[in-house]
Scaffold this motif. Structure first.
Motif, short mmCIF file in Angstrom:
data_model
loop_
_atom_site.label_atom_id
_atom_site.label_comp_id
_atom_site.label_asym_id
_atom_site.label_seq_id
_atom_site.Cartn_x
_atom_site.Cartn_y
_atom_site.Cartn_z
N UNK A 42 0.91 -1.16 0.04
CA UNK A 42 -0.03 0.02 -0.21
C UNK A 42 0.95 1.23 -0.03
N UNK A 43 2.21 1.02 0.16
CA UNK A 43 3.08 2.12 0.67
C UNK A 43 3.89 2.54 -0.70
N UNK A 44 3.98 1.40 -1.60
CA UNK A 44 4.81 1.71 -2.68
C UNK A 44 4.27 2.71 -3.71
N UNK A 45 5.11 3.62 -4.12
CA UNK A 45 4.86 4.92 -4.64
C UNK A 45 4.67 6.12 -4.10
N UNK A 54 1.89 7.45 8.69
CA UNK A 54 0.75 6.62 8.83
C UNK A 54 1.28 5.31 9.81
N UNK A 55 2.35 4.93 9.75
CA UNK A 55 2.83 3.62 10.52
C UNK A 55 2.98 4.21 11.95
N UNK A 56 3.45 5.36 12.16
CA UNK A 56 3.57 6.10 13.52
C UNK A 56 2.25 5.74 14.22
N UNK A 167 5.08 1.76 -12.38
CA UNK A 167 5.00 0.36 -11.59
C UNK A 167 4.13 0.19 -10.41
N UNK A 168 3.70 1.31 -9.86
CA UNK A 168 2.77 1.24 -8.63
C UNK A 168 1.24 1.75 -9.08
N UNK A 191 2.10 -7.78 -7.54
CA UNK A 191 1.48 -7.38 -6.35
C UNK A 191 0.43 -5.98 -6.91
N UNK A 192 1.26 -5.18 -7.48
CA UNK A 192 0.57 -3.91 -7.87
C UNK A 192 -0.65 -3.87 -8.68
#
Length: 215
Positions: A42-45, A54-56, A167-168, A191-192
């Protein structure tokens, strides 16, 4: 009429996504959590700052985004300074053909400028581009269209005269939102979700044929 190609860097110019995934897993381990492949995809790109912010919040981390980003930069820089990097297959041929065809070339990467310039230098293509726009140059990261719109402005071209190679899923959304034709470069992992792209390719050699059809 198409007059420019705008390339994402990671996963398009260089197969770096597996590298980032491994390096970020090291960072996440130091911070005390891990992500599944689906969660990470979800964070690729997007920019690193957006990911870390967002992870924090998700994991209630006690470090600031600035502190975590400093940790990330140390891990990544230690790797990239000493690593031997290889460009994506057929990249040099595609760039040379595009140049001979009179197309302007740009990079629009969510990665921080210091890493973008280091990687482009190492794979021998930094002088091929008329402009290089990085994640720290814009306010809103992909899937917002900001980075592609800035690249088009720097090229002095309207968005509809630019082709994006991404590619994302976030990158495809950003390119379409910018009003550009998007070629989706599907990597081996698949995956993308690139189904919203105008055309789907599996190599940069295939990209040349798609671009020819748009000229």
């Amino acid at each position: 009429m198409i007059k420019a190609l705008i390339f994402d860097m990671d996963g398009v110019l260089i197969d770096s996504e597996p590298i980032y995934k491994k390096l970020n897993a090291k960072l996440f381990n130091q911070l005390g959590f891990s992500l599944t492949d689906e969660e990470y995809s979800q964070f690729v790109g997007t920019t690193d700052e957006k990911m870390l912010s967002e992870l924090r919040e998700r994991f209630s981390l006690n470090k600031t985004v600035t502190e975590m980003n400093a940790m990330r930069e140390t891990i990544h820089m230690d790797f990239f300074k000493s690593a031997e990097l290889t460009p994506m297959d057929d990249l040099h041929e595609l760039l040379e053909w595009a140049k001979m065809s009179g197309l302007k070339l740009a990079v629009a990467s969510s990665t921080d400028e210091k890493f973008v310039l280091l990687i482009l230098e190492k794979i021998g293509v930094i002088d091929c581009f008329h402009t290089i726009v990085c994640g720290n140059h814009i306010r809103h990261s992909k899937p917002a269209p900001d980075i592609f719109l800035k690249a088009a402005r720097n090229l002095e071209l309207p968005p509809n005269q630019c082709i994006v190679i991404e590619d994302s899923a976030n990158g495809v959304k950003a390119g379409k939102s910018a009003g550009m034709y998007v070629i989706g470069f599907q990597s081996d992992d698949g995956v993308q979700d690139l189904s919203d792209s105008g055309r789907l390719i599996h190599s940069l050699n295939q990209a040349k044929q798609v671009i020819k059809e748009c000229l």
